[in-house]
Design an enzyme around this catalytic site. Sequence first.
Site, PDB file in Angstrom:
ATOM      1  N   ILE A 157       0.868  -1.174   0.000  1.00 52.41           N
ATOM      2  CA  ILE A 157       0.000   0.000   0.000  1.00 52.41           C
ATOM      3  C   ILE A 157       0.909   1.229   0.000  1.00 52.41           C
ATOM      4  O   ILE A 157       1.582   1.526   0.978  1.00 52.41           O
ATOM      5  CB  ILE A 157      -0.995  -0.032   1.186  1.00 52.41           C
ATOM      6  CG1 ILE A 157      -1.941   1.160   1.129  1.00 52.41           C
ATOM      7  CG2 ILE A 157      -0.307  -0.188   2.531  1.00 52.41           C
ATOM      8  CD1 ILE A 157      -3.171   1.012   2.026  1.00 52.41           C
ATOM      9  N   GLU A 158       0.935   1.920  -1.139  1.00 49.70           N
ATOM     10  CA  GLU A 158       1.965   2.934  -1.389  1.00 49.70           C
ATOM     11  C   GLU A 158       1.388   4.342  -1.414  1.00 49.70           C
ATOM     12  O   GLU A 158       0.519   4.667  -2.226  1.00 49.70           O
ATOM     13  CB  GLU A 158       2.678   2.629  -2.717  1.00 49.70           C
ATOM     14  CG  GLU A 158       3.822   3.570  -3.012  1.00 49.70           C
ATOM     15  CD  GLU A 158       4.681   3.106  -4.184  1.00 49.70           C
ATOM     16  OE1 GLU A 158       5.517   3.909  -4.656  1.00 49.70           O
ATOM     17  OE2 GLU A 158       4.521   1.956  -4.640  1.00 49.70           O
ATOM     18  N   VAL A 159       1.898   5.170  -0.497  1.00 47.79           N
ATOM     19  CA  VAL A 159       1.569   6.589  -0.391  1.00 47.79           C
ATOM     20  C   VAL A 159       0.054   6.805  -0.335  1.00 47.79           C
ATOM     21  O   VAL A 159      -0.559   7.467  -1.177  1.00 47.79           O
ATOM     22  CB  VAL A 159       2.220   7.410  -1.525  1.00 47.79           C
ATOM     23  CG1 VAL A 159       2.123   8.907  -1.213  1.00 47.79           C
ATOM     24  CG2 VAL A 159       3.682   7.041  -1.710  1.00 47.79           C
TER      25      VAL A 159
END
Length: 263
Positions: A157-159
């Site tokens: 789960i990115e940014v």
Amino acid sequence: MRQRPTIADLRAAKGQRQMTMLRYFTMDEAAAAETAGIDIASVPPDLVADPRYRDVAPGVFSMTGQTHLSAGTAEDYLRWCGPMAEAGADAFYCSGSFQTVEYLAPEHIPIVGHVGIIPARDRWMGYRAQGRDAAGAIEIFEACRRYQEAGAIAVEIEVVPAEVAAAISARLDILLWSMGSGAGCDAQYVFAEDILGEGKTRAPRHAKAYRDFASEYARLQDERVAAFREFAADVQSGAFPAKGHVVAMHDGAFDAFLDGIGG
């Protein structure tokens, strides 16, 4: 030698502690991660398939993978995963569809999905934070839920806003590996080059540099240039090679050699 965690071990740690996760590219970084006790790594296929890899990083749960842009069909991906698992990969990154995950999971292929910023889909989404409004946050929750239902073991789960990621993690059983999405997830994921301050690219906001390898690399490059210049000067002056850098013939052998070739 420490025990490499299984998927069951990682799931049991959910909500109990924050795990550590690195993206690295070299055998030296793998050995350092092992010694430092890093839990999880994202590793290029050629590195995890190297016969030396599990000798230097026996205890690191190691994910590798391909994007949907290079993997081909779901069947192609399945055929690729088999040899990689035999070589030592523990899980596989896949930016493909939920249908691809659903195809792979029943074959006991541990798949890690991706939400938030997804570089392989930047044509659609751009390279900017996701889930900053309610509708976007709900979409990310639904994507994580779909990954869980499809059989994935984890999601990068990115940014994504930290409060969104934490709320999703609390409501789902799937592991969430946070890259810039806060401490409410199950692992903190950072690139080794950012931690080391290598300066190859501009460090992202979510990373923290713990060392300044860029300056050290620059110093070493200056030392390389100086050493090469000194070598060249020694060659020109006759200082290299010196007597200690060459071998000598046995006593009397040179005269016999000259006689043998006609003086």
